[in-house]
Design an enzyme around this catalytic site. Structure first.
Site, PDB file in Angstrom:
ATOM      1  N   ASP A  14       0.856  -1.188   0.000  1.00 50.50           N
ATOM      2  CA  ASP A  14       0.000   0.000   0.000  1.00 50.50           C
ATOM      3  C   ASP A  14       0.892   1.238   0.000  1.00 50.50           C
ATOM      4  O   ASP A  14       1.931   1.258   0.665  1.00 50.50           O
ATOM      5  CB  ASP A  14      -0.865   0.029   1.264  1.00 50.50           C
ATOM      6  CG  ASP A  14      -2.075  -0.881   1.138  1.00 50.50           C
ATOM      7  OD1 ASP A  14      -2.905  -0.891   2.063  1.00 50.50           O
ATOM      8  OD2 ASP A  14      -2.170  -1.591   0.121  1.00 50.50           O
ATOM      9  N   ASP A  50       0.467   4.027   1.386  1.00 50.15           N
ATOM     10  CA  ASP A  50       0.452   4.842   2.610  1.00 50.15           C
ATOM     11  C   ASP A  50       1.100   4.118   3.799  1.00 50.15           C
ATOM     12  O   ASP A  50       1.001   4.579   4.927  1.00 50.15           O
ATOM     13  CB  ASP A  50      -0.988   5.223   2.966  1.00 50.15           C
ATOM     14  CG  ASP A  50      -1.884   4.004   3.095  1.00 50.15           C
ATOM     15  OD1 ASP A  50      -3.110   4.167   3.144  1.00 50.15           O
ATOM     16  OD2 ASP A  50      -1.362   2.867   3.129  1.00 50.15           O
ATOM     17  N   TRP A  59     -13.606  -0.024  -1.986  1.00 59.23           N
ATOM     18  CA  TRP A  59     -12.823  -0.421  -0.810  1.00 59.23           C
ATOM     19  C   TRP A  59     -13.232  -1.806  -0.314  1.00 59.23           C
ATOM     20  O   TRP A  59     -14.414  -2.110  -0.207  1.00 59.23           O
ATOM     21  CB  TRP A  59     -13.066   0.604   0.318  1.00 59.23           C
ATOM     22  CG  TRP A  59     -12.249   0.281   1.527  1.00 59.23           C
ATOM     23  CD1 TRP A  59     -10.991   0.709   1.819  1.00 59.23           C
ATOM     24  CD2 TRP A  59     -12.627  -0.626   2.586  1.00 59.23           C
ATOM     25  NE1 TRP A  59     -10.557   0.154   3.004  1.00 59.23           N
ATOM     26  CE2 TRP A  59     -11.517  -0.672   3.494  1.00 59.23           C
ATOM     27  CE3 TRP A  59     -13.758  -1.397   2.848  1.00 59.23           C
ATOM     28  CZ2 TRP A  59     -11.535  -1.453   4.637  1.00 59.23           C
ATOM     29  CZ3 TRP A  59     -13.772  -2.186   3.991  1.00 59.23           C
ATOM     30  CH2 TRP A  59     -12.675  -2.196   4.889  1.00 59.23           C
ATOM     31  N   GLU A  69     -10.606  -7.560  -1.171  1.00 60.57           N
ATOM     32  CA  GLU A  69      -9.561  -8.297  -1.921  1.00 60.57           C
ATOM     33  C   GLU A  69      -8.519  -8.903  -0.991  1.00 60.57           C
ATOM     34  O   GLU A  69      -7.931  -9.949  -1.297  1.00 60.57           O
ATOM     35  CB  GLU A  69      -8.942  -7.385  -2.990  1.00 60.57           C
ATOM     36  CG  GLU A  69      -7.771  -6.555  -2.576  1.00 60.57           C
ATOM     37  CD  GLU A  69      -8.137  -5.479  -1.539  1.00 60.57           C
ATOM     38  OE1 GLU A  69      -9.282  -4.996  -1.537  1.00 60.57           O
ATOM     39  OE2 GLU A  69      -7.262  -5.168  -0.714  1.00 60.57           O
ATOM     40  N   ASP A  70      -8.347  -8.277   0.194  1.00 60.47           N
ATOM     41  CA  ASP A  70      -7.313  -8.841   1.081  1.00 60.47           C
ATOM     42  C   ASP A  70      -7.861 -10.060   1.839  1.00 60.47           C
ATOM     43  O   ASP A  70      -7.188 -11.082   1.972  1.00 60.47           O
ATOM     44  CB  ASP A  70      -6.749  -7.789   2.029  1.00 60.47           C
ATOM     45  CG  ASP A  70      -7.830  -7.008   2.760  1.00 60.47           C
ATOM     46  OD1 ASP A  70      -7.485  -6.251   3.667  1.00 60.47           O
ATOM     47  OD2 ASP A  70      -9.015  -7.184   2.402  1.00 60.47           O
ATOM     48  N   MET A 105       0.570   3.809   9.020  1.00 63.42           N
ATOM     49  CA  MET A 105      -0.267   4.077   7.850  1.00 63.42           C
ATOM     50  C   MET A 105      -0.636   5.559   7.913  1.00 63.42           C
ATOM     51  O   MET A 105      -1.176   6.030   8.918  1.00 63.42           O
ATOM     52  CB  MET A 105      -1.540   3.215   7.861  1.00 63.42           C
ATOM     53  CG  MET A 105      -2.262   3.314   6.537  1.00 63.42           C
ATOM     54  SD  MET A 105      -3.804   2.429   6.536  1.00 63.42           S
ATOM     55  CE  MET A 105      -4.886   3.721   7.075  1.00 63.42           C
ATOM     56  N   HIS A 110      -5.793   9.020   6.018  1.00 56.36           N
ATOM     57  CA  HIS A 110      -6.448   9.454   4.769  1.00 56.36           C
ATOM     58  C   HIS A 110      -7.918   9.114   4.866  1.00 56.36           C
ATOM     59  O   HIS A 110      -8.310   8.289   5.683  1.00 56.36           O
ATOM     60  CB  HIS A 110      -5.838   8.746   3.563  1.00 56.36           C
ATOM     61  CG  HIS A 110      -5.958   7.265   3.666  1.00 56.36           C
ATOM     62  ND1 HIS A 110      -7.137   6.588   3.420  1.00 56.36           N
ATOM     63  CD2 HIS A 110      -5.057   6.326   4.036  1.00 56.36           C
ATOM     64  CE1 HIS A 110      -6.928   5.297   3.622  1.00 56.36           C
ATOM     65  NE2 HIS A 110      -5.707   5.116   4.002  1.00 56.36           N
ATOM     66  N   ARG A 143     -11.352   7.286   3.550  1.00 58.51           N
ATOM     67  CA  ARG A 143     -11.477   5.955   2.943  1.00 58.51           C
ATOM     68  C   ARG A 143     -12.336   6.021   1.693  1.00 58.51           C
ATOM     69  O   ARG A 143     -13.278   6.786   1.593  1.00 58.51           O
ATOM     70  CB  ARG A 143     -12.120   4.975   3.942  1.00 58.51           C
ATOM     71  CG  ARG A 143     -12.317   3.609   3.313  1.00 58.51           C
ATOM     72  CD  ARG A 143     -13.042   2.686   4.212  1.00 58.51           C
ATOM     73  NE  ARG A 143     -12.107   2.115   5.185  1.00 58.51           N
ATOM     74  CZ  ARG A 143     -12.510   1.222   6.104  1.00 58.51           C
ATOM     75  NH1 ARG A 143     -13.760   0.882   6.170  1.00 58.51           N
ATOM     76  NH2 ARG A 143     -11.650   0.720   6.937  1.00 58.51           N
TER      77      ARG A 143
HETATM   78  C1  UD2 Z   1      -6.929  -1.497   4.192  1.00 60.17           C
HETATM   79  C2  UD2 Z   1      -5.734  -2.409   3.947  1.00 60.17           C
HETATM   80  C3  UD2 Z   1      -5.439  -2.409   2.448  1.00 60.17           C
HETATM   81  C4  UD2 Z   1      -6.642  -2.857   1.646  1.00 60.17           C
HETATM   82  C5  UD2 Z   1      -7.875  -2.012   2.047  1.00 60.17           C
HETATM   83  C6  UD2 Z   1      -9.144  -2.630   1.445  1.00 60.17           C
HETATM   84  C7  UD2 Z   1      -4.244  -2.449   5.871  1.00 60.17           C
HETATM   85  C8  UD2 Z   1      -3.069  -1.820   6.583  1.00 60.17           C
HETATM   86  N1  UD2 Z   1      -4.595  -1.900   4.681  1.00 60.17           N
HETATM   87  O1  UD2 Z   1      -6.460  -0.221   3.731  1.00 60.17           O
HETATM   88  O2  UD2 Z   1      -4.347  -3.303   2.167  1.00 60.17           O
HETATM   89  O3  UD2 Z   1      -6.862  -4.210   1.896  1.00 60.17           O
HETATM   90  O4  UD2 Z   1      -8.059  -1.972   3.465  1.00 60.17           O
HETATM   91  O5  UD2 Z   1      -9.161  -2.437   0.061  1.00 60.17           O
HETATM   92  O6  UD2 Z   1      -4.847  -3.400   6.358  1.00 60.17           O
HETATM   93  N2  UD2 Z   1      -5.342   3.377  -3.258  1.00 60.17           N
HETATM   94  C9  UD2 Z   1      -4.960   4.509  -4.006  1.00 60.17           C
HETATM   95  N3  UD2 Z   1      -5.890   5.441  -4.313  1.00 60.17           N
HETATM   96  C10 UD2 Z   1      -7.197   5.332  -3.894  1.00 60.17           C
HETATM   97  C11 UD2 Z   1      -7.574   4.193  -3.125  1.00 60.17           C
HETATM   98  C12 UD2 Z   1      -6.627   3.219  -2.826  1.00 60.17           C
HETATM   99  O7  UD2 Z   1      -3.797   4.668  -4.381  1.00 60.17           O
HETATM  100  O8  UD2 Z   1      -7.980   6.235  -4.201  1.00 60.17           O
HETATM  101  C13 UD2 Z   1      -4.355   2.327  -3.011  1.00 60.17           C
HETATM  102  C14 UD2 Z   1      -3.230   2.788  -2.090  1.00 60.17           C
HETATM  103  O9  UD2 Z   1      -2.045   2.046  -2.329  1.00 60.17           O
HETATM  104  C15 UD2 Z   1      -3.830   2.429  -0.746  1.00 60.17           C
HETATM  105  C16 UD2 Z   1      -4.430   1.057  -1.033  1.00 60.17           C
HETATM  106  O10 UD2 Z   1      -4.966   1.197  -2.352  1.00 60.17           O
HETATM  107  O11 UD2 Z   1      -2.872   2.381   0.273  1.00 60.17           O
HETATM  108  C17 UD2 Z   1      -5.526   0.608  -0.065  1.00 60.17           C
HETATM  109  O12 UD2 Z   1      -6.525   1.608   0.004  1.00 60.17           O
HETATM  110  P1  UD2 Z   1      -6.740   2.491   1.366  1.00 60.17           P
HETATM  111  O13 UD2 Z   1      -5.382   2.806   1.926  1.00 60.17           O
HETATM  112  O14 UD2 Z   1      -7.617   3.629   0.981  1.00 60.17           O
HETATM  113  O15 UD2 Z   1      -7.525   1.478   2.324  1.00 60.17           O
HETATM  114  P2  UD2 Z   1      -7.266   1.169   3.876  1.00 60.17           P
HETATM  115  O16 UD2 Z   1      -6.337   2.150   4.497  1.00 60.17           O
HETATM  116  O17 UD2 Z   1      -8.566   0.927   4.533  1.00 60.17           O
HETATM  117 MN    MN Z   2      -4.682   3.137   3.871  1.00 59.57          MN
END
Ligand code: UD2
Ligand code: MN
Length: 290
Positions: free
Chosen positions: A122, A124, A188, A191-192, A219, A222, A224
């Site tokens: 990811d 971030d 969102w 997939e994980d 992390m 940001h 969601r």
């Molecule tokens: C959690 C998970 C992430 C993923 C997500 C569900 C952890 C630490 N992270 O992240 O791996 O499974 O849930 O999808 O458990 N991204 C972009 N632009 C966007 C949206 C996403 O670049 O507009 C990419 C970016 O690399 C980001 C990643 O996708 O870090 C995951 O998206 P997130 O960070 O918005 O989601 P988060 O923090 O809930």
């Molecule tokens: Mn994130």
């Protein structure tokens, strides 16, 4: 340069790191295929970092500033692939990561420099300890969940069966065995968890560092993305459909288009059209079988 261990991970410091890396690498005119590698030794392993990406420029700079010195201190031979979704349609992380895998695999094969490890990272997620080795074990059935202690979860150690999100490292054999990430999770989430099932139903298991000071990540805050329509599905249904679908949904039926590739002095930027979800009249996602 020796390993440091725990790294200060504040935004100002990350900004300074990025500026230093830009300074050091900015002048390199990069041909096409290129690996960052130590000057004085030839590491055994070659590492591909695959970052799914769109509109997170600031996070990308922080991560580049952190990863370059971090991997250099680990004496790694590596390249960083930023797989950017084109347009402003619903984000599909799985398709981006599968596309990034195929791109890095084919490019490295073409140049007789096949990667040994693929780190799906990811944008971030800032590693907080450079003893967290970005180095897989070829031939092993252990998939490395490198981010097992994250500020977002109050650094609670993740354990058995929990998320494999954030930063996940595979050998190519392992990734092929899982058929890659599902292509069917738009927006969102999902997939994980789906990948967690694929790993287990394919005779692989997850390895996490037992020292949670080492697998620490920050992390960056940001907002969601909107929820994935599949998220309403109960976890069991998702787990069930995940194992049913794993064989036909992933690398084997990936249908994306690479629009452009730019080799820069710090990373490779691959712009990808991931296609669009098919929405039925009831606005329920009817997953295209393609
Ligand atoms: C959690 C998970 C992430 C993923 C997500 C569900 C952890 C630490 N992270 O992240 O791996 O499974 O849930 O999808 O458990 N991204 C972009 N632009 C966007 C949206 C996403 O670049 O507009 C990419 C970016 O690399 C980001 C990643 O996708 O870090 C995951 O998206 P997130 O960070 O918005 O989601 P988060 O923090 O809930
Ligand atoms: Mn994130």
């Amino acid at each position: 340069m020796p390993l440091v261990g725990a790294l200060k991970t504040d935004l100002e410091g990350l900004e300074v790191e990025y500026k230093a890396v830009q300074q050091e690498h900015g002048h390199i005119a990069v041909p096409s295929f290129y690996l960052f590698r130590p000057r004085y030794c030839k590491p055994e392993l070659k590492i591909a970092i695959i970052i799914p990406f769109r509109d997170r420029e600031e996070h990308l700079q922080y991560l580049l500033g952190r990863l370059h010195p971090f991997l250099k201190r680990q004496h790694a031979s590596f390249q960083i692939f930023v797989i950017e979704q084109s347009g402003n349609g619903t984000f599909n992380k799985g398709r981006l990561m599968n596309t990034g895998y195929y791109f890095a695999l084919n490019e490295s094969r073409k140049h007789n420099n096949s990667f040994d490890c693929y780190v799906f990272h990811d944008v971030d997620m800032m590693p907080e300890n450079d003893k967290n080795m970005y180095a897989c074990i070829p031939g092993s059935n252990l998939v490395d969940h490198l981010a097992c202690s994250v500020n977002k979860f109050n650094y609670h150690a993740l354990c058995c069966g929990m998320t494999v999100g954030g930063v996940l490292m595979f050998t190519p054999d392992q990734f092929d065995k899982t058929n890659g990430f599902s292509n069917r999770y738009w927006g969102w989430g999902g997939e994980d968890d789906d990948m967690n099932v694929r790993i287990r139903v394919n005779g692989l298991s997850i390895r996490r560092n037992s020292d949670h000071n080492i697998c620490r990540y920050t992390m960056i805050e940001h907002k969601r993305d909107s929820l994935n329509p599949y998220v309403e599905e109960t976890v069991n249904d998702r787990v069930k459909t995940a194992s049913d679908k794993a064989g036909v949904d992933g690398l084997t039926n990936l249908n994306t288009t690479i629009l452009s590739v730019q080799w820069t002095s710090l990373f490779v930027r691959v712009l990808v059209d991931v296609g669009t979800p098919h929405w039925s009249v009831a606005n329920v996602l009817v997953q295209p079988d393609t």
